[in-house]
Design an enzyme around this catalytic site. Structure first.
Site, PDB file in Angstrom:
ATOM      1  N   GLY A 218      46.663  11.717  66.029  1.00 38.33           N
ATOM      2  CA  GLY A 218      47.626  11.333  66.525  1.00 38.33           C
ATOM      3  C   GLY A 218      48.502  11.571  65.981  1.00 38.33           C
ATOM      4  N   PRO A 260      41.701  12.090  61.810  1.00 41.83           N
ATOM      5  CA  PRO A 260      43.095  13.330  61.814  1.00 41.83           C
ATOM      6  C   PRO A 260      42.854  14.440  61.967  1.00 41.83           C
ATOM      7  CG  PRO A 260      42.162  12.337  59.614  1.00 41.83           C
ATOM      8  CD  PRO A 260      40.787  11.634  60.925  1.00 41.83           C
ATOM      9  N   ARG A 298      50.988  28.284  70.548  1.00 41.31           N
ATOM     10  CA  ARG A 298      51.431  26.565  70.718  1.00 41.31           C
ATOM     11  C   ARG A 298      52.760  25.914  71.123  1.00 41.31           C
ATOM     12  NH1 ARG A 298      52.062  23.542  67.390  1.00 41.31           N
ATOM     13  NH2 ARG A 298      51.797  21.417  68.299  1.00 41.31           N
ATOM     14  N   TYR A 302      52.709  24.298  74.279  1.00 40.40           N
ATOM     15  CA  TYR A 302      53.094  22.782  74.163  1.00 40.40           C
ATOM     16  C   TYR A 302      55.095  22.713  74.043  1.00 40.40           C
ATOM     17  CZ  TYR A 302      48.208  22.439  73.716  1.00 40.40           C
ATOM     18  OH  TYR A 302      46.741  21.650  73.978  1.00 40.40           O
ATOM     19  N   CYS A 328      51.817  41.771  76.142  1.00 40.22           N
ATOM     20  CA  CYS A 328      52.493  42.330  77.207  1.00 40.22           C
ATOM     21  C   CYS A 328      52.661  40.974  78.403  1.00 40.22           C
ATOM     22  CB  CYS A 328      51.510  43.540  77.984  1.00 40.22           C
ATOM     23  SG  CYS A 328      52.299  44.345  79.367  1.00 40.22           S
ATOM     24  N   TYR A 356      45.746  23.933  65.112  1.00 44.45           N
ATOM     25  CA  TYR A 356      45.018  24.063  66.619  1.00 44.45           C
ATOM     26  C   TYR A 356      45.856  25.812  66.637  1.00 44.45           C
ATOM     27  CZ  TYR A 356      43.634  19.302  66.996  1.00 44.45           C
ATOM     28  OH  TYR A 356      43.482  18.535  67.315  1.00 44.45           O
TER      29      TYR A 356
END
Length: 401
Positions: A218, A260, A298, A302, A328, A356
Site C-alpha cells: 500500500g 507491493p 481509476r 477512485y 456513452c 490497476y
C-alpha cells in the site's frame, strides 16, 4: 524513456496504447530491497492484480521476486511466467472452498481470511501450511475504497477473533506458518504502518510455528508534480530495526514479506490516447480522446488524478481543458486541467498508468482493449496485441432466431 520515444511508439503501434518502462520497474524493486537490506530474510511478493501481463510477470521473476495472487487464474499466469509453486502466495477473498482446495493441490502457499474456511480447510488438510490474514482495524489512506484494514472491511479475520482462530487450530491440529495483514493503499504516514505492524507482532506471539510475517503493502507513489509519497527508506530503517528485534524475541528465524503492486509498476506506465475532438461549450473546452473508462477507470472509480501531458506539443501555451472519453457515459479524466494547447490528432500521455489500469479494462460499449508495449533496452516490445472484432466475438455463440 523520453516523450519522443512515446510519440514513436504511438506512431508504430497506434492509440490507445499502454507502455511500461522495464527500467523503472527494476528501479523500484531495487529501491525496496535496498531499504530492507539489513533484514536477513526478505521476500517481495509482487501483487499480480496490479498488472498481470505475462511479459511483466517474467520481468519481475527475473529480479528474484515472488508473487501474490488473488485468483486461481493469477496462479496459473504465475506458473506460466516461470514462478514455482513455492514462490506464489494465494490471498483470495470470498472465493469458493473448491478454488482454495485446487490451488492448495498445486503446492502454492495458502492465505486464509475467513474463520469458517479456516476450520473447513484445517479439518480436511491439517498438514498443509496455512497463512492467516488478520484485519488490524487500522484505516490507511483515508478512503474506504482503498483502505482494507478498517473495522468494516470484508478482508481479514478480526484481531478480536484470535481466540476463535486458536480454538480452530487446537481442534484441527493444523499448521500455521505465516501471519499476514494489508491495511490498504496510499499510505502516507509510515507511523500508521508501524502501528499496524505492532499489531501484527503481537498477533504473531500467539503462534509458535511461524516462518514469515507478511506486512502487505500500500505504499503511495506520486501521481502529480509535487505530490508526496511513502518514505520507503525511512520505513525500511524503522521497520527493519523493529523486525530484527522481534525475530530475536520470537526465537525462530522469520522472513519479512511485502506484497507491493502499485509501488513497483505504477510509475512505469504511460497510457497514450489520441485526441478525437476539441469541443468548446459556453463554459468549458473539452478534449475528447479515443479511449474512456473502459480502458482507464481509476479517475472515475477512485477519483485518482493522473498527470496528463500533450506530448505532441510540449512547448505550447498552456490552456485549461476538461479531458473526456468516447464512452456513452460521463467518463471524465480531468476537469479544467492546465495542459499545453491541444488540437485534434494530438497524443496525450496519462502518467502513472502501470497499476490497476489495463488490468481493470473492459469491453464496455463493445470497444476493443488496447495494445501493451514493454520498453526495454531502448526498444518497444509488443507484449499484447490490440483486440479485434474477432476477439470480441470469440466466445459468443450465434443462434438461429
Amino acid at each position: 524513456m523520453q516523450s519522443s520515444d512515446l510519440m514513436q511508439l504511438s506512431a508504430t503501434f497506434g492509440c490507445p496504447l499502454y507502455v511500461y518502462d522495464a527500467n523503472k520497474i527494476e528501479f523500484q524493486y531495487n529501491r525496496l530491497t535496498a531499504a530492507f537490506a539489513k533484514v536477513e530474510r526478505l521476500r517481495i511478493n509482487y501483487a499480480v492484480k496490479a498488472l498481470s501481463s505475462i511479459s511483466v510477470l517474467k520481468l519481475i521473476h527475473s529480479f528474484g521476486a515472488n508473487i501474490d495472487t488473488v485468483s486461481i487464474q493469477e496462479v496459473l499466469l504465475g506458473l506460466q511466467a516461470g514462478f514455482k509453486p513455492e514462490q506464489i502466495i494465494f490471498t483470495p477473498n470470498g472465493v469458493s472452498f473448491e478454488e482454495i482446495e485446487e490451488v492448495a493441490t498445486m503446492g502454492v502457499q495458502i492465505n486464509i481470511d475467513n474463520l469458517s474456511i479456516l476450520e473447513h480447510f484445517g479439518t480436511k488438510y491439517p498438514n498443509v501450511p496455512v497463512c492467516i490474514r488478520i484485519n488490524p482495524h487500522v484505516m490507511a489512506g483515508g478512503n474506504e475504497n482503498i483502505s482494507v484494514g478498517h473495522i468494516d472491511s470484508k478482508f481479514g479475520i478480526s484481531i478480536y477473533q484470535i481466540p476463535h482462530v486458536l480454538r480452530i487450530i487446537e481442534n484441527t491440529k493444523m499448521h500455521i506458518n505465516g501471519i499476514h495483514m494489508h491495511t490498504g493503499s496510499d499510505i502516507l504516514d509510515i507511523e500508521v504502518f508501524l502501528y499496524a505492524a505492532e499489531i501484527l507482532f503481537e498477533t504473531a506471539k500467539h503462534f509458535s510455528t511461524l516462518d514469515f510475517l507478511d506486512f502487505g503493502s500500500g505504499f503511495k507513489v506520486p501521481y502529480k508534480k509535487g505530490d508526496i509519497e511513502t518514505n520507503i527508506e525511512e520505513l525500511g530503517r524503522k521497520l527493519t530495526k523493529r523486525f530484527n528485534q522481534f525475530e530475536k524475541e520470537y526465537g525462530r528465524p522469520l522472513t519479512l514479506a511485502f506484497e507491493p503492486g502499485k509501488f513497483l509498476v505504477s510509475e512505469s506506465g504511460n497510457f497514450l490516447a489520441k485526441v478525437n475532438v476539441v469541443k468548446q461549450t459556453t463554459s468549458t473546452v473539452f478534449a475528447g480522446v479515443d479511449t474512456g473508462f473502459n480502458h482507464l477507470i481509476r479517475p472515475m472509480l477512485y477519483g485518482a488524478q493522473h498527470q496528463i501531458e500533450n506530448i505532441s506539443n510540449l512547448k505550447g501555451k498552456e490552456r485549461f481543458y476538461t479531458v473526456v472519453g468516447y464512452i456513452c457515459e460521463t467518463d471524465t479524466f480531468a476537469t479544467n486541467r492546465r495542459i499545453h494547447e491541444i488540437k485534434e490528432g494530438d497524443v496525450l500521455c496519462f502518467k502513472n498508468a502501470g497499476a490497476y489500469c489495463f488490468s481493470m479494462a473492459s469491453n464496455y460499449n463493445s470497444r476493443l482493449k488496447p495494445a501493451e508495449v514493454l520498453w526495454k533496452d531502448g526498444k518497444g516490445h509488443l507484449i499484447r496485441k490490440r483486440e479485434t472484432i474477432t476477439d470480441l466475438l470469440a466466445n459468443q455463440i450465434e443462434i438461429e432466431i
